[in-house]
Design a protein around this motif. Structure first.
Motif, PDB file in Angstrom:
ATOM      1  N   UNK A 162      15.029  -5.300 -47.176  1.00  0.00           N
ATOM      2  CA  UNK A 162      16.278  -5.990 -46.832  1.00  0.00           C
ATOM      3  C   UNK A 162      16.418  -6.218 -45.325  1.00  0.00           C
ATOM      4  N   UNK A 163      15.543  -5.593 -44.520  1.00  0.00           N
ATOM      5  CA  UNK A 163      15.617  -5.775 -43.064  1.00  0.00           C
ATOM      6  C   UNK A 163      14.964  -7.105 -42.713  1.00  0.00           C
ATOM      7  N   UNK A 164      15.773  -8.059 -42.265  1.00  0.00           N
ATOM      8  CA  UNK A 164      15.239  -9.393 -41.988  1.00  0.00           C
ATOM      9  C   UNK A 164      15.149  -9.688 -40.504  1.00  0.00           C
TER      10      UNK A 164
ATOM     11  N   UNK B  66       7.614  -1.073 -38.546  1.00  0.00           N
ATOM     12  CA  UNK B  66       7.880  -2.167 -39.494  1.00  0.00           C
ATOM     13  C   UNK B  66       6.685  -3.108 -39.568  1.00  0.00           C
ATOM     14  N   UNK B  67       5.483  -2.582 -39.305  1.00  0.00           N
ATOM     15  CA  UNK B  67       4.327  -3.459 -39.088  1.00  0.00           C
ATOM     16  C   UNK B  67       3.592  -3.827 -40.364  1.00  0.00           C
TER      17      UNK B  67
ATOM     18  N   UNK C 260       9.829 -10.740 -40.249  1.00  0.00           N
ATOM     19  CA  UNK C 260      10.885 -10.168 -39.412  1.00  0.00           C
ATOM     20  C   UNK C 260      11.182 -11.115 -38.256  1.00  0.00           C
ATOM     21  N   UNK C 261      12.477 -11.331 -37.979  1.00  0.00           N
ATOM     22  CA  UNK C 261      12.863 -12.128 -36.807  1.00  0.00           C
ATOM     23  C   UNK C 261      13.339 -11.178 -35.725  1.00  0.00           C
ATOM     24  N   UNK C 262      12.715 -11.249 -34.550  1.00  0.00           N
ATOM     25  CA  UNK C 262      13.080 -10.358 -33.454  1.00  0.00           C
ATOM     26  C   UNK C 262      13.783 -11.163 -32.362  1.00  0.00           C
TER      27      UNK C 262
ATOM     28  N   UNK D 175       6.083 -11.285 -37.976  1.00  0.00           N
ATOM     29  CA  UNK D 175       7.176 -11.293 -36.994  1.00  0.00           C
ATOM     30  C   UNK D 175       7.242 -12.617 -36.250  1.00  0.00           C
ATOM     31  N   UNK D 176       8.444 -13.100 -36.032  1.00  0.00           N
ATOM     32  CA  UNK D 176       8.642 -14.249 -35.148  1.00  0.00           C
ATOM     33  C   UNK D 176       9.721 -13.878 -34.137  1.00  0.00           C
ATOM     34  N   UNK D 177       9.531 -14.306 -32.904  1.00  0.00           N
ATOM     35  CA  UNK D 177      10.437 -13.933 -31.821  1.00  0.00           C
ATOM     36  C   UNK D 177      11.391 -15.079 -31.532  1.00  0.00           C
TER      37      UNK D 177
END
Ligand SMILES: [Zn+2]
Length: 314
Positions: free
Chosen positions: A85-87, A105-106, A111-113, A140-142
């Protein structure tokens, strides 16, 4: 917006692994009138499905397990059993205590940071370990944000959470591990931030775990919030020096102390709107002792002292 405090201690947690201060000793021997705490972590959601982390604590794995809302959902037929659920996450500084959780979280999860360009640069370009977050497409995307400007909290594929965030530049120091030449190339206004987060209901959360100084402009921002999580790291400016015999003052470490005429208890006494909660407590802080005069003083002044597991709806 639902807000959860997953962790409420400063770096090191309470008790801290290498600390035998009176608080840590009493907690270990079972004589302390207060609770153990993990390192500071908050999580927010607007839809109860997609959660955003504020910071990324080194204790995140245990905090997720202690929070059923953050567990992966059971797979439906034919679906792989990987889900979270962590987006997204919003980073407030690049300190180890506030970003190490990202590495936990790797496991190839989208994931959006959200981070300032400077913090993004330090983590992604200078610390190759964070490349583990981008081993495959759609991991991951920043998203870079600028202090002072409102931005939407987005999911990994750009899904709009309906939550809006604005960062306040609070400090000007990057972590000690950032080498001097790099420090000179970065914007110090992007080093340490507080967050204001607006819910579609019109309510506002202020998340301020590291506040080096309090001025009138900051007071006005805090009084626009409905729920305030404020820097409760140290009770007094010389707390670490008195406990350890050496070290830095609270102010040198970027934390205004709670007590004293220039402390946050006095300076924030005039705030009328927000529910006021001290967060990010160092293990040396006498406020942790619920039988002590410091705890009584902050409670009588209308403050609460954050505990792991607390939840709020805004
Ligand atoms: Zn201690």
């Amino acid at each position: 917006m639902r807000v959860k405090i997953l962790g409420s201690a400063a770096g090191g947690g309470f008790p801290q692994w290498n600390c035998a201060c009176p608080n840590c000793r009493a907690l270990r021997t079972g004589t302390f009138h207060g609770k153990a705490r993990t390192q500071t972590q908050a999580a927010i959601t607007q839809d109860d499905q997609n959660w955003f982390l504020l910071g990324a604590s080194p204790d995140l794995r245990a905090q997720i397990e202690a929070t059923p809302e953050l567990h992966p959902r059971a797979p439906s037929r034919g679906e792989a059993p990987r889900h979270s659920p962590i987006t997204g996450a919003v980073l407030t500084n690049a300190d180890v205590d506030h970003v190490l959780g990202l590495l936990l979280l790797r496991e190839l999860q989208p994931l959006r940071i959200h981070a300032t360009a400077s913090i993004h640069h330090i983590l992604r370009d200078d610390n190759t370990m964070f490349g583990m977050l981008e081993r495959v497409a759609n991991q991951a995307s920043w998203a870079d944000f600028t202090p002072g400007a409102w931005f939407p909290l987005l999911g990994p594929a750009g899904e709009d959470s309906a939550l809006r965030c604005r960062a306040l530049s609070l400090g000007t120091h990057f972590p000690a591990y950032v080498f001097a030449e790099r420090q000179s190339q970065l914007n110090p206004q992007e080093s340490s931030l507080g967050l204001l987060i607006d819910s579609p209901s019109g309510k506002r959360l202020a998340f301020m775990p590291a506040v080096p100084a309090i001025d009138d402009a900051l007071l006005a921002e805090l009084d626009s919030s409905d729920l305030l999580f404020f820097d409760g790291t140290f009770w007094s400016n010389d707390e670490l020096i008195r406990t350890q015999g050496s070290g830095s003052t609270a102010r040198q470490m970027g934390h205004v102390p709670v007590s004293s005429p220039e402390g946050s208890l006095q300076k924030l006494a005039g705030l009328r709107r927000p529910r006021k909660i001290y967060l990010h407590l160092n293990n040396t802080n006498p406020m942790l002792d619920e039988a002590g005069p410091e705890y009584r003083q902050v409670r009588e002044a209308g403050w609460e002292v954050a505990e792991d597991g607390w939840q709020f709806d805004l």
